[in-house]
Design a protein around this motif. Sequence first.
Motif, PDB file in Angstrom:
ATOM      1  N   VAL A  65       0.844  -1.196   0.000  1.00  0.00           N
ATOM      2  CA  VAL A  65       0.000   0.000   0.000  1.00  0.00           C
ATOM      3  C   VAL A  65       0.876   1.242   0.000  1.00  0.00           C
ATOM      4  N   CYS A  66       0.447   2.250  -0.764  1.00  0.00           N
ATOM      5  CA  CYS A  66       1.108   3.555  -0.753  1.00  0.00           C
ATOM      6  C   CYS A  66       0.078   4.620  -0.407  1.00  0.00           C
ATOM      7  N   ILE A  67       0.474   5.525   0.463  1.00  0.00           N
ATOM      8  CA  ILE A  67      -0.381   6.643   0.866  1.00  0.00           C
ATOM      9  C   ILE A  67       0.346   7.906   0.416  1.00  0.00           C
ATOM     10  N   ILE A  68      -0.282   8.621  -0.525  1.00  0.00           N
ATOM     11  CA  ILE A  68       0.371   9.794  -1.110  1.00  0.00           C
ATOM     12  C   ILE A  68      -0.612  10.972  -1.159  1.00  0.00           C
ATOM     13  N   ILE A  74       1.910   8.206  -8.303  1.00  0.00           N
ATOM     14  CA  ILE A  74       2.987   7.401  -7.724  1.00  0.00           C
ATOM     15  C   ILE A  74       4.061   7.128  -8.776  1.00  0.00           C
ATOM     16  N   ASN A  75       5.316   7.215  -8.375  1.00  0.00           N
ATOM     17  CA  ASN A  75       6.431   6.869  -9.249  1.00  0.00           C
ATOM     18  C   ASN A  75       6.614   5.347  -9.134  1.00  0.00           C
ATOM     19  N   ILE A 120       4.288   5.587   3.201  1.00  0.00           N
ATOM     20  CA  ILE A 120       3.600   6.877   3.228  1.00  0.00           C
ATOM     21  C   ILE A 120       4.569   7.975   2.813  1.00  0.00           C
ATOM     22  N   GLU A 121       4.091   8.876   1.986  1.00  0.00           N
ATOM     23  CA  GLU A 121       4.917   9.948   1.451  1.00  0.00           C
ATOM     24  C   GLU A 121       5.322  10.902   2.576  1.00  0.00           C
ATOM     25  N   GLU A 122       6.610  11.260   2.603  1.00  0.00           N
ATOM     26  CA  GLU A 122       7.187  12.015   3.712  1.00  0.00           C
ATOM     27  C   GLU A 122       6.553  13.382   3.944  1.00  0.00           C
ATOM     28  N   SER A 123       5.895  13.945   2.953  1.00  0.00           N
ATOM     29  CA  SER A 123       5.286  15.262   3.135  1.00  0.00           C
ATOM     30  C   SER A 123       4.193  15.242   4.200  1.00  0.00           C
ATOM     31  N   CYS A 124       3.693  14.058   4.562  1.00  0.00           N
ATOM     32  CA  CYS A 124       2.689  13.977   5.631  1.00  0.00           C
ATOM     33  C   CYS A 124       3.228  14.555   6.932  1.00  0.00           C
ATOM     34  N   LEU A 125       4.549  14.496   7.106  1.00  0.00           N
ATOM     35  CA  LEU A 125       5.179  14.977   8.335  1.00  0.00           C
ATOM     36  C   LEU A 125       5.184  16.501   8.437  1.00  0.00           C
ATOM     37  N   ASN A 126       4.806  17.182   7.348  1.00  0.00           N
ATOM     38  CA  ASN A 126       4.733  18.643   7.356  1.00  0.00           C
ATOM     39  C   ASN A 126       3.478  19.159   8.058  1.00  0.00           C
ATOM     40  N   PHE A 127       2.570  18.246   8.422  1.00  0.00           N
ATOM     41  CA  PHE A 127       1.272  18.647   8.958  1.00  0.00           C
ATOM     42  C   PHE A 127       1.010  18.019  10.321  1.00  0.00           C
ATOM     43  N   ASP A 128       0.265  18.748  11.154  1.00  0.00           N
ATOM     44  CA  ASP A 128      -0.171  18.200  12.438  1.00  0.00           C
ATOM     45  C   ASP A 128      -1.252  17.143  12.230  1.00  0.00           C
ATOM     46  N   LEU A 148      -0.745   7.476  12.455  1.00  0.00           N
ATOM     47  CA  LEU A 148      -1.019   6.586  11.321  1.00  0.00           C
ATOM     48  C   LEU A 148       0.205   5.736  10.990  1.00  0.00           C
ATOM     49  N   ILE A 149       1.367   6.368  10.973  1.00  0.00           N
ATOM     50  CA  ILE A 149       2.623   5.663  10.673  1.00  0.00           C
ATOM     51  C   ILE A 149       2.863   4.548  11.683  1.00  0.00           C
ATOM     52  N   LYS A 150       2.661   4.879  12.944  1.00  0.00           N
ATOM     53  CA  LYS A 150       2.883   3.891  14.009  1.00  0.00           C
ATOM     54  C   LYS A 150       1.883   2.736  13.888  1.00  0.00           C
ATOM     55  N   LEU A 151       0.610   3.047  13.698  1.00  0.00           N
ATOM     56  CA  LEU A 151      -0.425   2.025  13.613  1.00  0.00           C
ATOM     57  C   LEU A 151      -0.178   1.064  12.453  1.00  0.00           C
ATOM     58  N   LEU A 152       0.174   1.611  11.302  1.00  0.00           N
ATOM     59  CA  LEU A 152       0.361   0.789  10.089  1.00  0.00           C
ATOM     60  C   LEU A 152       1.786   0.258   9.937  1.00  0.00           C
ATOM     61  N   GLN A 153       2.676   0.652  10.858  1.00  0.00           N
ATOM     62  CA  GLN A 153       4.080   0.294  10.739  1.00  0.00           C
ATOM     63  C   GLN A 153       4.609   0.718   9.353  1.00  0.00           C
ATOM     64  N   ALA A 154       4.184   1.898   8.941  1.00  0.00           N
ATOM     65  CA  ALA A 154       4.486   2.400   7.596  1.00  0.00           C
ATOM     66  C   ALA A 154       5.913   2.908   7.487  1.00  0.00           C
ATOM     67  N   LYS A 155       6.460   2.720   6.319  1.00  0.00           N
ATOM     68  CA  LYS A 155       7.780   3.257   5.996  1.00  0.00           C
ATOM     69  C   LYS A 155       7.565   4.583   5.271  1.00  0.00           C
ATOM     70  N   ILE A 156       8.403   5.565   5.607  1.00  0.00           N
ATOM     71  CA  ILE A 156       8.300   6.872   4.977  1.00  0.00           C
ATOM     72  C   ILE A 156       9.162   6.889   3.725  1.00  0.00           C
ATOM     73  N   PHE A 157       8.619   7.480   2.662  1.00  0.00           N
ATOM     74  CA  PHE A 157       9.396   7.568   1.414  1.00  0.00           C
ATOM     75  C   PHE A 157       9.143   8.915   0.752  1.00  0.00           C
ATOM     76  N   LYS A 158      10.038   9.286  -0.147  1.00  0.00           N
ATOM     77  CA  LYS A 158       9.880  10.501  -0.944  1.00  0.00           C
ATOM     78  C   LYS A 158       9.436  10.086  -2.333  1.00  0.00           C
ATOM     79  N   ASN A 159       8.255  10.524  -2.720  1.00  0.00           N
ATOM     80  CA  ASN A 159       7.705  10.218  -4.037  1.00  0.00           C
ATOM     81  C   ASN A 159       8.200  11.282  -5.022  1.00  0.00           C
ATOM     82  N   SER A 160       9.164  10.909  -5.853  1.00  0.00           N
ATOM     83  CA  SER A 160       9.689  11.894  -6.810  1.00  0.00           C
ATOM     84  C   SER A 160       9.783  11.305  -8.184  1.00  0.00           C
TER      85      SER A 160
END
Length: 160
Positions: A65-68, A74-75, A120-128, A148-160
């Motif tokens: 799963v990707c959350i963007i 998505i690249n 999950i795309e790293e830009s999520c960290l720009n927001f409360d 959300l990251i903790k619950l899903l054990q998600a890895k952060i990535f940069k979508n470029s």
Amino acid sequence: MSKQKIHKTNAARLLDLHKITYDLIPYEVDENDLSAIHVAETLGENINQVFKTLVLEGDKNGYFVCIIPGNEEINLKQIALLSGNKKCDLIPMKNLIGLTGYIRGACSPIGMKKLFPTYIEESCLNFDSIYISAGQRGLQIQLNPQDLIKLLQAKIFKNS
């Protein structure tokens, strides 16, 4: 819009179970436009804060799963490598409900039939707080991206 009772979705019940703070935010559904861009416009929110959930299948490691952000694409080449695949693609829409339990326009990353590897795309960290689907059309969940990251054990990535 008249005030009506909002029924909790499976995603909301899972957040309750894990004692994660969130808000359920209703919006008017347009069956002809299920895009995250439409959701952001309807809510009057920043499109960069409204995230969409994509389900992909890699050639080596299966489903993930990707959350963007809602206005991004998505690249595929980059996310394939990041997920340990040589290539990947979005799953066919007809497979979505059987695999996740969700329909198009209401696919929440929370409460799928199985916890798939999630990015999950790293830009999520720009927001409360960010918005994701609550698991039904016309309902979003607003929550802290760190939760959300903790619950899903998600890895952060940069979508470029």
